[in-house]
Design an enzyme around this catalytic site. Structure first.
Site, short mmCIF file in Angstrom:
data_model
loop_
_atom_site.label_atom_id
_atom_site.label_comp_id
_atom_site.label_asym_id
_atom_site.label_seq_id
_atom_site.Cartn_x
_atom_site.Cartn_y
_atom_site.Cartn_z
N ASN A 1 47.17 41.27 40.71
CA ASN A 1 46.03 42.46 41.23
C ASN A 1 45.73 42.21 42.66
OD1 ASN A 1 44.16 40.55 40.94
ND2 ASN A 1 43.24 41.84 38.94
N ASN B 1 47.15 41.26 24.30
CA ASN B 1 47.33 42.70 25.02
C ASN B 1 48.74 43.02 25.35
OD1 ASN B 1 44.73 43.07 24.41
ND2 ASN B 1 44.22 42.77 26.55
N ASP C 1 47.09 44.69 31.51
CA ASP C 1 47.90 44.05 30.69
C ASP C 1 48.90 45.09 29.96
OD1 ASP C 1 46.35 41.75 30.68
OD2 ASP C 1 45.04 42.62 29.15
O1 RIB Z 1 42.50 42.09 30.46
C1 RIB Z 1 41.61 42.41 29.48
C2 RIB Z 1 41.28 41.03 28.41
O2 RIB Z 1 40.71 40.21 29.37
C3 RIB Z 1 40.44 41.37 27.41
O3 RIB Z 1 40.86 41.97 26.26
C4 RIB Z 1 39.64 40.32 27.17
O4 RIB Z 1 39.73 39.73 26.15
C5 RIB Z 1 40.18 39.26 28.57
O5 RIB Z 1 41.04 38.20 27.97
#
Ligand code: RIB
Length: 302
Positions: free
Chosen positions: A179, A42, A243
């Site tokens: 966080n 992400n 992310d």
């Molecule tokens: O931060 C979100 C992510 O946390 C998701 O996409 C999941 O895969 C976990 O890793």
């Protein structure tokens, strides 16, 4: 200057549920979708969508090369991503009617790194390059060590928080993004602002960034502090918002934005991401972020 992200690639199985399942409860989901996720993937997608040429370092099971293809389609450099036999990392995600989530992780390929692999994959990095990491892959101690030896600038997002993090040389981080939960555990203080102050004092050379969800984000370097309120939006799914923030904040720094501007754009990108379902699919493009009309309150500096 090159940007590397050593991080997880997950297959996210996302179940929409009326509420997060309770202990002992069996709950029928309303829908199931399978999408690209993983904090590492992400954040690489967010960096790429923000206009950064990022090389991802990671592993995925051969059966899930569609996920790698989606990263490549988003503009992520995949030369250092290996397809291996065995299971990919995956996540079982419940999302409730308020857009909140609950996640079970299986490490899979994300937990299959060894020192020679990481040495080789980071071997092309040179002084001044950036290395971004999260806490879903094994081998972080090796990656930190290689990064320090090669003179890389380290950015670390210790998510999800676990016991291994305290043993890492966090004082070497140029950027530490946490966080409220991560800040509390790292600092040993429940109050987020107190935790931020403790971390900034402990790591005086580090930009410490604290994300506060619907309350925005704060940044502190030494005694200089910036606060950025969040933008109010209609929440569909908060998965991947952190992310998106990390990727856009790092992109801002790399693109030589000042801290306040990078923080503001990262908050706008994260706000936009929660209006769309899924992790990687919800990460907005730079054009969408720049065209986001919702007025934001300017940051206060003190
Ligand atoms: O931060 C979100 C992510 O946390 C998701 O996409 C999941 O895969 C976990 O890793």
């Amino acid at each position: 200057m090159n940007v590397f992200n050593f991080g997880s690639i997950n297959v996210d199985m996302v179940y929409r549920v009326p509420h997060l399942v309770q202990p002992g409860e069996t709950l029928a989901s309303r829908s199931l979708v399978t999408v690209l996720g993983g904090k590492g993937a992400n954040q690489s997608v967010a960096l790429a969508r923000a206009g950064i040429d990022v090389q991802h370092i990671g592993r995925i099971g051969v059966a899930d090369e569609w996920a790698a293809a989606q990263m490549a389609a988003a503009g992520v450099g995949m030369d250092h991503v290996e397809a291996i036999d065995g299971a990919s990392g995956h996540a079982i995600i419940q999302v409730d009617d308020a857009g909140e989530n609950s996640i079970i992780l299986h490490g899979g390929a994300n937990q299959s790194f060894d020192a020679p692999v990481l040495e080789a994959q980071l071997g092309t990095a040179a002084e001044g390059d950036w290395l971004l990491m999260q806490n879903e892959c094994n081998g972080l101690d090796v990656a930190f060590d290689v990064a320090v030896r090669h003179g890389l600038s380290i950015a670390f997002n210790p998510a999800p928080m676990a016991g291994n993090v305290m043993a890492l040389p966090l004082e070497r981080c140029a950027v530490l993004i946490v966080n409220e939960t991560e800040a509390a555990e790292l600092a040993g203080a429940e109050d987020p602002e107190a935790a931020l102050a403790i971390l900034a004092a402990r790591y005086p050379q580090t930009r410490v960034v604290l994300t506060l969800g619907a309350a925005g984000a704060m940044l502190q370097v030494g005694t200089r502090q910036i606060r950025q309120p969040a933008t109010a939006v209609q929440v569909v799914d908060t998965t991947g918002a952190g992310d998106t923030f990390v990727g856009y904040f790092m992109a801002g720094l790399i693109q030589a934005m000042d801290d306040a501007s990078a923080l503001g754009r990262a908050c706008r990108a994260a706000a936009l991401s929660v209006t769309v379902a899924g992790a990687a699919p919800s990460i907005p493009t730079a054009v969408a972020v720049d065209n986001f009309q919702e007025p934001t309150v300017p940051p206060c500096t003190r």
